[in-house]
Design a protein around this motif. Structure first.
Motif, PDB file in Angstrom:
ATOM      1  N   UNK A  55       0.885  -1.153   0.000  1.00 37.67           N
ATOM      2  CA  UNK A  55       0.000   0.000   0.000  1.00 37.67           C
ATOM      3  C   UNK A  55       0.925   1.206   0.000  1.00 37.67           C
ATOM      4  N   UNK A  56       0.724   2.084  -0.954  1.00 35.79           N
ATOM      5  CA  UNK A  56       1.657   3.184  -1.169  1.00 35.79           C
ATOM      6  C   UNK A  56       1.058   4.483  -0.636  1.00 35.79           C
ATOM      7  N   UNK A  57       1.869   5.193   0.123  1.00 42.18           N
ATOM      8  CA  UNK A  57       1.504   6.519   0.625  1.00 42.18           C
ATOM      9  C   UNK A  57       2.433   7.515  -0.062  1.00 42.18           C
ATOM     10  N   UNK A  58       1.866   8.511  -0.741  1.00 44.83           N
ATOM     11  CA  UNK A  58       2.672   9.518  -1.428  1.00 44.83           C
ATOM     12  C   UNK A  58       2.504  10.847  -0.705  1.00 44.83           C
ATOM     13  N   UNK A  59       3.623  11.459  -0.358  1.00 45.09           N
ATOM     14  CA  UNK A  59       3.616  12.726   0.362  1.00 45.09           C
ATOM     15  C   UNK A  59       4.436  13.774  -0.380  1.00 45.09           C
ATOM     16  N   UNK A  60       3.923  15.000  -0.388  1.00 46.76           N
ATOM     17  CA  UNK A  60       4.644  16.155  -0.911  1.00 46.76           C
ATOM     18  C   UNK A  60       4.509  17.287   0.087  1.00 46.76           C
ATOM     19  N   UNK A  61       5.260  18.355  -0.150  1.00 43.88           N
ATOM     20  CA  UNK A  61       5.018  19.580   0.582  1.00 43.88           C
ATOM     21  C   UNK A  61       3.684  20.159   0.122  1.00 43.88           C
ATOM     22  N   UNK A  62       3.119  21.033   0.913  1.00 45.08           N
ATOM     23  CA  UNK A  62       1.805  21.607   0.606  1.00 45.08           C
ATOM     24  C   UNK A  62       1.740  22.232  -0.781  1.00 45.08           C
ATOM     25  N   UNK A  63       2.821  22.863  -1.208  1.00 49.85           N
ATOM     26  CA  UNK A  63       2.831  23.553  -2.496  1.00 49.85           C
ATOM     27  C   UNK A  63       2.670  22.602  -3.677  1.00 49.85           C
ATOM     28  N   UNK A  64       3.015  21.352  -3.489  1.00 54.11           N
ATOM     29  CA  UNK A  64       2.951  20.363  -4.571  1.00 54.11           C
ATOM     30  C   UNK A  64       1.881  19.307  -4.340  1.00 54.11           C
ATOM     31  N   UNK A  65       0.845  19.652  -3.588  1.00 47.66           N
ATOM     32  CA  UNK A  65      -0.204  18.672  -3.271  1.00 47.66           C
ATOM     33  C   UNK A  65      -0.809  18.047  -4.527  1.00 47.66           C
ATOM     34  N   UNK A  66      -0.915  18.798  -5.602  1.00 47.29           N
ATOM     35  CA  UNK A  66      -1.503  18.285  -6.837  1.00 47.29           C
ATOM     36  C   UNK A  66      -0.666  17.150  -7.423  1.00 47.29           C
ATOM     37  N   UNK A  67       0.642  17.139  -7.156  1.00 47.21           N
ATOM     38  CA  UNK A  67       1.479  16.056  -7.669  1.00 47.21           C
ATOM     39  C   UNK A  67       1.244  14.756  -6.902  1.00 47.21           C
ATOM     40  N   UNK A  68       1.116  14.848  -5.573  1.00 51.27           N
ATOM     41  CA  UNK A  68       0.853  13.620  -4.815  1.00 51.27           C
ATOM     42  C   UNK A  68      -0.522  13.058  -5.200  1.00 51.27           C
ATOM     43  N   UNK A  69      -1.492  13.933  -5.439  1.00 55.08           N
ATOM     44  CA  UNK A  69      -2.817  13.479  -5.888  1.00 55.08           C
ATOM     45  C   UNK A  69      -2.709  12.813  -7.262  1.00 55.08           C
ATOM     46  N   UNK A  70      -1.915  13.394  -8.144  1.00 55.30           N
ATOM     47  CA  UNK A  70      -1.718  12.837  -9.475  1.00 55.30           C
ATOM     48  C   UNK A  70      -1.090  11.448  -9.394  1.00 55.30           C
ATOM     49  N   UNK A  71      -0.084  11.285  -8.532  1.00 53.11           N
ATOM     50  CA  UNK A  71       0.529   9.970  -8.345  1.00 53.11           C
ATOM     51  C   UNK A  71      -0.502   8.961  -7.862  1.00 53.11           C
ATOM     52  N   UNK A  72      -1.321   9.371  -6.889  1.00 51.04           N
ATOM     53  CA  UNK A  72      -2.348   8.476  -6.376  1.00 51.04           C
ATOM     54  C   UNK A  72      -3.241   7.995  -7.516  1.00 51.04           C
ATOM     55  N   UNK A  73      -3.716   8.915  -8.326  1.00 49.70           N
ATOM     56  CA  UNK A  73      -4.590   8.549  -9.444  1.00 49.70           C
ATOM     57  C   UNK A  73      -3.915   7.578 -10.393  1.00 49.70           C
ATOM     58  N   UNK A  74      -2.694   7.864 -10.764  1.00 53.28           N
ATOM     59  CA  UNK A  74      -1.989   7.029 -11.737  1.00 53.28           C
ATOM     60  C   UNK A  74      -1.671   5.639 -11.168  1.00 53.28           C
ATOM     61  N   UNK A  75      -1.244   5.590  -9.913  1.00 53.49           N
ATOM     62  CA  UNK A  75      -0.920   4.286  -9.324  1.00 53.49           C
ATOM     63  C   UNK A  75      -2.183   3.476  -9.062  1.00 53.49           C
ATOM     64  N   UNK A  76      -3.288   4.147  -8.718  1.00 58.47           N
ATOM     65  CA  UNK A  76      -4.562   3.434  -8.551  1.00 58.47           C
ATOM     66  C   UNK A  76      -5.042   2.884  -9.895  1.00 58.47           C
ATOM     67  N   UNK A  77      -5.219   3.778 -10.868  1.00 56.55           N
ATOM     68  CA  UNK A  77      -5.894   3.402 -12.112  1.00 56.55           C
ATOM     69  C   UNK A  77      -5.015   2.602 -13.059  1.00 56.55           C
ATOM     70  N   UNK A  78      -3.816   3.052 -13.306  1.00 58.15           N
ATOM     71  CA  UNK A  78      -2.929   2.342 -14.227  1.00 58.15           C
ATOM     72  C   UNK A  78      -2.221   1.192 -13.523  1.00 58.15           C
ATOM     73  N   UNK A  79      -1.738   1.440 -12.302  1.00 57.49           N
ATOM     74  CA  UNK A  79      -0.950   0.435 -11.584  1.00 57.49           C
ATOM     75  C   UNK A  79      -1.774  -0.614 -10.878  1.00 57.49           C
ATOM     76  N   UNK A  80      -3.081  -0.366 -10.747  1.00 53.06           N
ATOM     77  CA  UNK A  80      -3.999  -1.315 -10.085  1.00 53.06           C
ATOM     78  C   UNK A  80      -3.505  -1.635  -8.671  1.00 53.06           C
ATOM     79  N   UNK A  81      -3.072  -0.596  -7.969  1.00 56.89           N
ATOM     80  CA  UNK A  81      -2.562  -0.780  -6.616  1.00 56.89           C
ATOM     81  C   UNK A  81      -3.148   0.284  -5.698  1.00 56.89           C
ATOM     82  N   UNK A  82      -3.290  -0.055  -4.430  1.00 57.53           N
ATOM     83  CA  UNK A  82      -3.794   0.918  -3.470  1.00 57.53           C
ATOM     84  C   UNK A  82      -2.736   1.977  -3.209  1.00 57.53           C
ATOM     85  N   UNK A  83      -3.151   3.219  -3.346  1.00 57.52           N
ATOM     86  CA  UNK A  83      -2.247   4.338  -3.121  1.00 57.52           C
ATOM     87  C   UNK A  83      -3.065   5.476  -2.528  1.00 57.52           C
ATOM     88  N   UNK A  84      -2.493   6.143  -1.549  1.00 54.73           N
ATOM     89  CA  UNK A  84      -3.134   7.280  -0.892  1.00 54.73           C
ATOM     90  C   UNK A  84      -2.134   8.424  -0.866  1.00 54.73           C
TER      91      UNK A  84
END
Length: 188
Positions: A55-84
């Motif tokens: 289970x993957x947890x992705x963290x960024x600084x507040x200024x880059x929150x959109x990147x951690x959200x983007x990683x979550x989406x890509x790892x969930x949908x393309x990678x078929x893995x749980x990511x938060x």
């Protein structure tokens, strides 16, 4: 057929092309030269094997929150893995307490920007130390690039490769979205 998440570059440059027609003096950035996609592919493959069955947890600084959200989406949908995802310092206020249970199937990714706030840089280091003491692995990824566009596209490209190889490692088709299509049919 490309999924929308896989055509970010095409969409970006399509929009820039339209804007260039309206504003001929607009400078169009060539992001193809800002990072080595081949290196990202190799790194993505290597990291995917390290992230497998986690289970993957992705963290960024507040200024880059959109990147951690983007990683979550890509790892969930393309990678078929749980990511938060979450941000630092937010995760330090409450989420960090959940790691006291010492989950053995979690791994953290810290997307770090050289321009992160100095206090957040310190937090990343301290959080990684505390998690390591509890047997929880973390991966630090530096957001490479001279400007925000380069950092974003570096990040997207690396996340895409990781997600692609995560799916393959788990015997899934990275483009398959059957369960999403099933949900849409149920909702219709």
């Amino acid at each position: 057929t490309l999924q929308p998440r896989q055509s970010t570059g095409l969409s970006f440059y399509g929009l820039l092309g339209l804007l260039k027609n309206i504003f001929p003096k607009l400078k169009v950035v060539n992001l193809n030269r800002s990072f080595d996609a081949g290196k990202n592919r190799a790194l993505g493959k290597k990291l995917a094997s390290r992230l497998a069955k986690k289970i993957i947890m992705v963290y960024t600084g507040s200024e880059n929150h959109y990147l951690s959200y983007n990683w979550k989406d890509r790892l969930n949908e393309t990678g078929k893995t749980l990511c938060f995802f979450n941000t630092v310092p937010e995760m330090c206020h409450n989420e960090i307490a959940s790691f006291e249970s010492r989950p053995d199937n979690v791994i953290n990714i810290f997307l770090q920007d050289p321009k992160d706030h100095p206090e957040n840089k310190r937090r990343f280091n301290f959080v990684a130390q505390l998690l390591k003491q509890r047997g929880i692995d973390s991966i630090n990824i530096n957001l490479d690039g001279r400007n925000v566009f380069e950092k974003v596209f570096y990040s997207i490209n690396l996340a895409d490769w990781i997600a692609f190889y995560l799916a393959l490692n788990n015997n899934f088709d990275p483009a398959d979205i059957k369960i999403i299509d099933q949900l849409k049919k149920l909702m219709a």
